[in-house]
Design an enzyme around this catalytic site. Sequence first.
Site, PDB file in Angstrom:
ATOM      1  CG  HIS A 198      -1.895  -1.178   1.200  1.00  0.00           C
ATOM      2  ND1 HIS A 198      -2.953  -1.273   0.324  1.00  0.00           N
ATOM      3  CD2 HIS A 198      -1.903  -2.319   1.926  1.00  0.00           C
ATOM      4  CE1 HIS A 198      -3.584  -2.424   0.515  1.00  0.00           C
ATOM      5  NE2 HIS A 198      -2.961  -3.079   1.481  1.00  0.00           N
TER       6      HIS A 198
ATOM      7  CB  VAL B 265     -13.919   3.941  -2.956  1.00  0.00           C
ATOM      8  CG1 VAL B 265     -15.321   4.429  -2.739  1.00  0.00           C
ATOM      9  CG2 VAL B 265     -12.915   4.794  -2.220  1.00  0.00           C
TER      10      VAL B 265
ATOM     11  CB  ALA C   1     -10.888   2.831   1.517  1.00  0.00           C
TER      12      ALA C   1
ATOM     13  CG  ASP D 211      -6.004  -0.767   2.755  1.00  0.00           C
ATOM     14  OD1 ASP D 211      -6.860   0.016   2.294  1.00  0.00           O
ATOM     15  OD2 ASP D 211      -5.972  -1.969   2.465  1.00  0.00           O
TER      16      ASP D 211
ATOM     17  CB  ALA E   8      -4.289   0.012   8.113  1.00  0.00           C
TER      18      ALA E   8
HETATM   19  N1  LIG Z   1      -8.535  -2.068   6.282  1.00  0.00           N
HETATM   20  C1  LIG Z   1      -8.294  -3.310   5.911  1.00  0.00           C
HETATM   21  O1  LIG Z   1      -7.892  -4.146   6.721  1.00  0.00           O
HETATM   22  C2  LIG Z   1      -8.536  -3.736   4.501  1.00  0.00           C
HETATM   23  C3  LIG Z   1      -8.605  -5.101   4.149  1.00  0.00           C
HETATM   24  C4  LIG Z   1      -8.879  -5.448   2.814  1.00  0.00           C
HETATM   25  C5  LIG Z   1      -9.088  -4.443   1.858  1.00  0.00           C
HETATM   26  N2  LIG Z   1      -8.995  -3.131   2.255  1.00  0.00           N
HETATM   27  C6  LIG Z   1      -9.204  -2.013   1.316  1.00  0.00           C
HETATM   28  O2  LIG Z   1     -10.578  -1.841   1.025  1.00  0.00           O
HETATM   29  C7  LIG Z   1     -10.673  -1.058  -0.171  1.00  0.00           C
HETATM   30  C8  LIG Z   1     -11.705  -1.683  -1.125  1.00  0.00           C
HETATM   31  O3  LIG Z   1     -11.178  -2.929  -1.613  1.00  0.00           O
HETATM   32  P1  LIG Z   1     -12.018  -3.851  -2.626  1.00  0.00           P
HETATM   33  O4  LIG Z   1     -11.273  -5.142  -2.724  1.00  0.00           O
HETATM   34  O5  LIG Z   1     -13.457  -3.877  -2.275  1.00  0.00           O
HETATM   35  O6  LIG Z   1     -11.826  -3.076  -3.997  1.00  0.00           O
HETATM   36  P2  LIG Z   1     -12.698  -3.319  -5.330  1.00  0.00           P
HETATM   37  O7  LIG Z   1     -11.843  -2.836  -6.451  1.00  0.00           O
HETATM   38  O8  LIG Z   1     -13.267  -4.683  -5.375  1.00  0.00           O
HETATM   39  O9  LIG Z   1     -13.918  -2.318  -5.129  1.00  0.00           O
HETATM   40  C9  LIG Z   1     -13.789  -0.947  -5.130  1.00  0.00           C
HETATM   41  C10 LIG Z   1     -15.078  -0.376  -5.678  1.00  0.00           C
HETATM   42  O10 LIG Z   1     -15.017   1.045  -5.495  1.00  0.00           O
HETATM   43  C11 LIG Z   1     -15.733   1.587  -6.560  1.00  0.00           C
HETATM   44  N3  LIG Z   1     -15.440   3.012  -6.676  1.00  0.00           N
HETATM   45  C12 LIG Z   1     -14.337   3.625  -7.170  1.00  0.00           C
HETATM   46  N4  LIG Z   1     -14.471   4.957  -7.089  1.00  0.00           N
HETATM   47  C13 LIG Z   1     -15.693   5.187  -6.531  1.00  0.00           C
HETATM   48  C14 LIG Z   1     -16.415   6.347  -6.189  1.00  0.00           C
HETATM   49  N5  LIG Z   1     -15.935   7.560  -6.448  1.00  0.00           N
HETATM   50  N6  LIG Z   1     -17.625   6.194  -5.595  1.00  0.00           N
HETATM   51  C15 LIG Z   1     -18.133   4.966  -5.340  1.00  0.00           C
HETATM   52  N7  LIG Z   1     -17.493   3.831  -5.661  1.00  0.00           N
HETATM   53  C16 LIG Z   1     -16.299   3.939  -6.249  1.00  0.00           C
HETATM   54  C17 LIG Z   1     -15.286   0.768  -7.770  1.00  0.00           C
HETATM   55  O11 LIG Z   1     -16.170   0.909  -8.873  1.00  0.00           O
HETATM   56  C18 LIG Z   1     -15.272  -0.627  -7.175  1.00  0.00           C
HETATM   57  O12 LIG Z   1     -16.496  -1.316  -7.380  1.00  0.00           O
HETATM   58  C19 LIG Z   1      -9.250  -1.004  -0.724  1.00  0.00           C
HETATM   59  O13 LIG Z   1      -8.628   0.205  -0.359  1.00  0.00           O
HETATM   60  C20 LIG Z   1      -8.566  -2.150  -0.028  1.00  0.00           C
HETATM   61  O14 LIG Z   1      -7.151  -1.994   0.021  1.00  0.00           O
HETATM   62  C21 LIG Z   1      -8.721  -2.777   3.540  1.00  0.00           C
END
Ligand SMILES: NC(=O)c1ccc[n+]([C@@H]2O[C@H](COP(=O)([O-])OP(=O)(O)OC[C@H]3O[C@@H](n4cnc5c(N)ncnc54)[C@H](O)[C@@H]3O)[C@@H](O)[C@H]2O)c1
Length: 371
Positions: free
Chosen positions: A96, A239, A268, A270, A299
């Site tokens: 990240h 997102v 999000a 991270d 995160a």
């Molecule tokens: N905190 C944690 O422990 C942890 C764990 C796993 C994943 N994550 C994070 O979670 C986040 C999401 O991951 P994911 O696998 O679901 O990603 P993903 O790519 O599957 O989904 C992201 C979605 O966001 C949408 N998007 C983009 N811009 C947008 C906007 N302006 N408005 C609304 N929607 C929008 C996209 O169209 C997509 O459908 C990432 O940052 C990932 O790194 C965090």
Amino acid sequence: MILGVPREIKDKEFRVSMVPAGVKSLTDAGHRVLVEGKAGLGSGISDDEYRSAGATLVESSGEVFAQSEMVVKVKEPQPQEMERLRRGQILFTFLHLAPDRELTAGLLLSGVTGMAYETIEAPDRSLPLLTPMSEVAGRMSIQVGACYLQRTHGGQGILLGGVPGVLPAQVVIIGGGTVGTNAAKMALGLGARVTILERSPERMRYLDDIFGGRVETIMSNSYYLAESVARADLLIGAVLIAGASAPKLVRRTMVGTMKRGAVIVDVAVDQGGCVETTRPTTHSAPTFEVDGVVHYCVANMPGAVPRTSTYALTNVTLPYIFRIAQNGLRNAVRQDPALRLGVNVHEGRVVHPAVAESQGLPHHPVENLLQ
Ligand SMILES: NC(=O)c1ccc[n+]([C@@H]2O[C@H](COP(=O)([O-])OP(=O)(O)OC[C@H]3O[C@@H](n4cnc5c(N)ncnc54)[C@H](O)[C@@H]3O)[C@@H](O)[C@H]2O)c1
């Protein structure tokens, strides 16, 4: 190849980057796997299980880093680990980098080849190594959100599913990808009302189909975001723009319109978080409040459920680890376009375009560097 598996040292991180089954496939193929003693304990895996699978147990993380050609981890290197990385070594882990200048600078200085799980992208644009952790974090976001909505945990004292005669909570999810879909599944299962804001019409069609109309989908723009955020009891930030910093979609002023005791879980985080008031927190001190709104911004959420997460993660990382060990980095990256996108930094240069753009650093195409 000599591969190293250090014990994770990030706060309350109990996952481990390889399970005995992975050690066995690699050692059967003639590779050597060094595992730091107690590395698996947090996930319920004993040193003896690793030994039986063919691993060489070593006492310290220093030995793992010093002897390994490829260090396989779960979380980004912590300061004492950074000092141990060196030029010519491969580091394969979640990085990240986009929102993290300090970590990027440290990796560039070390000269290591930093391969990030989260930027490995299949031709269909899916992120195979992020998906299982997103499934875990998405499902967990509703569990923790429900917990912090309790009055005893600083929330407004609302039960997610309500009871007959009393309205359930309103869950608003921004981003309907893997995290968002899994959060919606859990929230619906607990009886909440669910709204998902997305910017992709195709994705909204898909969500509408799979949930049989039981979730509301709304086009994500500043008008509908403001309206939806204001009525949320539980707001989930989900997102992603692959490799880039998350857009700050929920402005400070919008947080001010939320109910006192409402909860934000910004998964999000991270990638910097999609809520302006987000700052990263840890499992030891997971929440803080802004305008009476509880923020949970951990995160490494999957680190809290290591017995699920370790196996979910290593199921998908092993094939890539195996390919690098068998073919060497250059050939593996040449042969596999998905793996190529995983290279973030190499010998002091930024190789991933989104990381370079996020940080205003020069971009060096991977093809030029891995000749
Ligand atoms: N905190 C944690 O422990 C942890 C764990 C796993 C994943 N994550 C994070 O979670 C986040 C999401 O991951 P994911 O696998 O679901 O990603 P993903 O790519 O599957 O989904 C992201 C979605 O966001 C949408 N998007 C983009 N811009 C947008 C906007 N302006 N408005 C609304 N929607 C929008 C996209 O169209 C997509 O459908 C990432 O940052 C990932 O790194 C965090």
